[in-house]
Write a protein that holds these residues in place. Sequence first.
Motif, PDB file in Angstrom:
ATOM      1  N   SER A  86       0.837  -1.191   0.000  1.00 45.44           N
ATOM      2  CA  SER A  86       0.000   0.000   0.000  1.00 45.44           C
ATOM      3  C   SER A  86       0.876   1.246   0.000  1.00 45.44           C
ATOM      4  O   SER A  86       1.615   1.501   0.962  1.00 45.44           O
ATOM      5  N   ASP A  87       0.804   2.006  -1.087  1.00 48.44           N
ATOM      6  CA  ASP A  87       1.582   3.242  -1.183  1.00 48.44           C
ATOM      7  C   ASP A  87       1.178   4.230  -0.091  1.00 48.44           C
ATOM      8  O   ASP A  87       2.029   4.870   0.518  1.00 48.44           O
ATOM      9  N   ARG A  88      -0.135   4.350   0.136  1.00 51.01           N
ATOM     10  CA  ARG A  88      -0.607   5.287   1.164  1.00 51.01           C
ATOM     11  C   ARG A  88      -0.070   4.902   2.531  1.00 51.01           C
ATOM     12  O   ARG A  88       0.399   5.758   3.281  1.00 51.01           O
ATOM     13  N   ALA A  89      -0.126   3.623   2.875  1.00 47.24           N
ATOM     14  CA  ALA A  89       0.367   3.173   4.176  1.00 47.24           C
ATOM     15  C   ALA A  89       1.860   3.447   4.310  1.00 47.24           C
ATOM     16  O   ALA A  89       2.321   3.901   5.360  1.00 47.24           O
ATOM     17  N   ALA A  90       2.610   3.194   3.254  1.00 47.91           N
ATOM     18  CA  ALA A  90       4.057   3.415   3.295  1.00 47.91           C
ATOM     19  C   ALA A  90       4.392   4.886   3.523  1.00 47.91           C
ATOM     20  O   ALA A  90       5.303   5.215   4.294  1.00 47.91           O
ATOM     21  N   ILE A  91       3.648   5.770   2.892  1.00 46.38           N
ATOM     22  CA  ILE A  91       3.881   7.213   3.064  1.00 46.38           C
ATOM     23  C   ILE A  91       3.537   7.641   4.483  1.00 46.38           C
ATOM     24  O   ILE A  91       4.275   8.405   5.114  1.00 46.38           O
ATOM     25  N   ILE A  92       2.431   7.135   5.013  1.00 49.98           N
ATOM     26  CA  ILE A  92       2.038   7.483   6.377  1.00 49.98           C
ATOM     27  C   ILE A  92       3.062   6.967   7.379  1.00 49.98           C
ATOM     28  O   ILE A  92       3.434   7.669   8.327  1.00 49.98           O
ATOM     29  N   VAL A  93       3.552   5.752   7.180  1.00 50.46           N
ATOM     30  CA  VAL A  93       4.585   5.195   8.061  1.00 50.46           C
ATOM     31  C   VAL A  93       5.842   6.070   8.009  1.00 50.46           C
ATOM     32  O   VAL A  93       6.435   6.394   9.050  1.00 50.46           O
ATOM     33  N   GLU A  94       6.243   6.473   6.816  1.00 46.68           N
ATOM     34  CA  GLU A  94       7.424   7.323   6.662  1.00 46.68           C
ATOM     35  C   GLU A  94       7.254   8.635   7.433  1.00 46.68           C
ATOM     36  O   GLU A  94       8.145   9.069   8.158  1.00 46.68           O
ATOM     37  N   ARG A  95       6.090   9.251   7.295  1.00 51.44           N
ATOM     38  CA  ARG A  95       5.828  10.521   7.991  1.00 51.44           C
ATOM     39  C   ARG A  95       5.760  10.311   9.501  1.00 51.44           C
ATOM     40  O   ARG A  95       6.207  11.165  10.265  1.00 51.44           O
ATOM     41  N   ALA A  96       5.228   9.175   9.941  1.00 49.65           N
ATOM     42  CA  ALA A  96       5.190   8.878  11.385  1.00 49.65           C
ATOM     43  C   ALA A  96       6.609   8.710  11.922  1.00 49.65           C
ATOM     44  O   ALA A  96       6.922   9.204  13.012  1.00 49.65           O
ATOM     45  N   ARG A  97       7.452   8.039  11.181  1.00 49.48           N
ATOM     46  CA  ARG A  97       8.854   7.859  11.608  1.00 49.48           C
ATOM     47  C   ARG A  97       9.584   9.198  11.697  1.00 49.48           C
ATOM     48  O   ARG A  97      10.505   9.360  12.491  1.00 49.48           O
ATOM     49  N   GLU A  98       9.156  10.152  10.861  1.00 47.27           N
ATOM     50  CA  GLU A  98       9.754  11.493  10.883  1.00 47.27           C
ATOM     51  C   GLU A  98       9.149  12.362  11.991  1.00 47.27           C
ATOM     52  O   GLU A  98       9.602  13.482  12.205  1.00 47.27           O
ATOM     53  N   GLY A  99       8.102  11.870  12.653  1.00 43.14           N
ATOM     54  CA  GLY A  99       7.454  12.635  13.713  1.00 43.14           C
ATOM     55  C   GLY A  99       6.608  13.787  13.200  1.00 43.14           C
ATOM     56  O   GLY A  99       6.412  14.776  13.891  1.00 43.14           O
ATOM     57  N   LYS A 100       6.069  13.628  12.002  1.00 43.68           N
ATOM     58  CA  LYS A 100       5.277  14.695  11.386  1.00 43.68           C
ATOM     59  C   LYS A 100       3.785  14.405  11.535  1.00 43.68           C
ATOM     60  O   LYS A 100       3.320  13.319  11.214  1.00 43.68           O
ATOM     61  N   THR A 101       3.052  15.409  11.994  1.00 41.03           N
ATOM     62  CA  THR A 101       1.603  15.260  12.181  1.00 41.03           C
ATOM     63  C   THR A 101       0.798  16.013  11.135  1.00 41.03           C
ATOM     64  O   THR A 101      -0.416  15.839  11.057  1.00 41.03           O
ATOM     65  N   ASP A 102       1.449  16.849  10.337  1.00 38.58           N
ATOM     66  CA  ASP A 102       0.724  17.673   9.384  1.00 38.58           C
ATOM     67  C   ASP A 102       0.154  16.847   8.236  1.00 38.58           C
ATOM     68  O   ASP A 102       0.680  15.807   7.875  1.00 38.58           O
ATOM     69  N   VAL A 103      -0.936  17.344   7.693  1.00 39.92           N
ATOM     70  CA  VAL A 103      -1.567  16.710   6.537  1.00 39.92           C
ATOM     71  C   VAL A 103      -0.732  17.036   5.317  1.00 39.92           C
ATOM     72  O   VAL A 103      -0.247  18.156   5.159  1.00 39.92           O
ATOM     73  N   CYS A 104      -0.542  16.056   4.452  1.00 43.50           N
ATOM     74  CA  CYS A 104       0.246  16.294   3.247  1.00 43.50           C
ATOM     75  C   CYS A 104      -0.558  15.860   2.023  1.00 43.50           C
ATOM     76  O   CYS A 104      -1.498  15.078   2.127  1.00 43.50           O
ATOM     77  N   VAL A 105      -0.145  16.378   0.893  1.00 46.93           N
ATOM     78  CA  VAL A 105      -0.762  16.024  -0.377  1.00 46.93           C
ATOM     79  C   VAL A 105       0.188  15.087  -1.103  1.00 46.93           C
ATOM     80  O   VAL A 105       1.377  15.381  -1.231  1.00 46.93           O
ATOM     81  N   VAL A 106      -0.339  13.971  -1.548  1.00 48.18           N
ATOM     82  CA  VAL A 106       0.462  13.010  -2.305  1.00 48.18           C
ATOM     83  C   VAL A 106      -0.030  13.052  -3.734  1.00 48.18           C
ATOM     84  O   VAL A 106      -1.194  12.790  -4.012  1.00 48.18           O
ATOM     85  N   GLU A 107       0.860  13.418  -4.633  1.00 52.51           N
ATOM     86  CA  GLU A 107       0.493  13.483  -6.042  1.00 52.51           C
ATOM     87  C   GLU A 107       0.947  12.224  -6.738  1.00 52.51           C
ATOM     88  O   GLU A 107       2.053  11.742  -6.515  1.00 52.51           O
ATOM     89  N   ARG A 108       0.076  11.693  -7.562  1.00 50.92           N
ATOM     90  CA  ARG A 108       0.407  10.502  -8.334  1.00 50.92           C
ATOM     91  C   ARG A 108       0.037  10.759  -9.776  1.00 50.92           C
ATOM     92  O   ARG A 108      -0.997  11.312 -10.077  1.00 50.92           O
ATOM     93  N   ASN A 109       0.876  10.283 -10.671  1.00 48.76           N
ATOM     94  CA  ASN A 109       0.635  10.465 -12.099  1.00 48.76           C
ATOM     95  C   ASN A 109       0.543   9.135 -12.824  1.00 48.76           C
ATOM     96  O   ASN A 109       0.675   9.074 -14.028  1.00 48.76           O
ATOM     97  N   ASP A 110       0.322   8.046 -12.081  1.00 47.46           N
ATOM     98  CA  ASP A 110       0.317   6.741 -12.714  1.00 47.46           C
ATOM     99  C   ASP A 110      -1.088   6.137 -12.832  1.00 47.46           C
ATOM    100  O   ASP A 110      -1.251   4.945 -12.868  1.00 47.46           O
ATOM    101  N   PHE A 111      -2.089   7.005 -12.921  1.00 46.51           N
ATOM    102  CA  PHE A 111      -3.456   6.513 -13.041  1.00 46.51           C
ATOM    103  C   PHE A 111      -3.740   6.119 -14.494  1.00 46.51           C
ATOM    104  O   PHE A 111      -3.327   6.789 -15.434  1.00 46.51           O
ATOM    105  N   SER A 112      -4.438   5.029 -14.658  1.00 49.19           N
ATOM    106  CA  SER A 112      -4.861   4.642 -15.983  1.00 49.19           C
ATOM    107  C   SER A 112      -6.370   4.391 -15.943  1.00 49.19           C
ATOM    108  O   SER A 112      -6.891   3.851 -14.991  1.00 49.19           O
ATOM    109  N   PHE A 113      -7.033   4.818 -16.980  1.00 51.08           N
ATOM    110  CA  PHE A 113      -8.490   4.681 -17.037  1.00 51.08           C
ATOM    111  C   PHE A 113      -8.897   3.746 -18.145  1.00 51.08           C
ATOM    112  O   PHE A 113      -8.293   3.592 -19.126  1.00 51.08           O
TER     113      PHE A 113
END
Length: 82
Positions: free
Chosen positions: A55-82
């Motif tokens: 899970s990309d979202r989980a990995a990003i949240i874990v990374e931010r938790a390890r950094e001690g960051k509580t702020d909301v962040c925006v994650v941009e992704r460009n790999d969407f296919s329709f």
Amino acid sequence: MSDEQVGQNMAALLVLLRAQPDEKRDAVVEGELLRELGRFDQAITVLQDSAARGSDRAAIIVERAREGKTDVCVVERNDFSF
């Protein structure tokens, strides 16, 4: 809304989420709430399995938790296919 009220609302959401049966509980949402509340160790513990399953979202949240960051962040992704 004050920071205290925001924290109280997030804590109330966490209680509601944890009242759900395990099969309906969203670990990523739970982990994000814990991270934003500053409960980093708990967030990492909740998200370990999701991050391990890719899970990309989980990995990003874990990374931010390890950094001690509580702020909301925006994650941009460009790999969407329709």
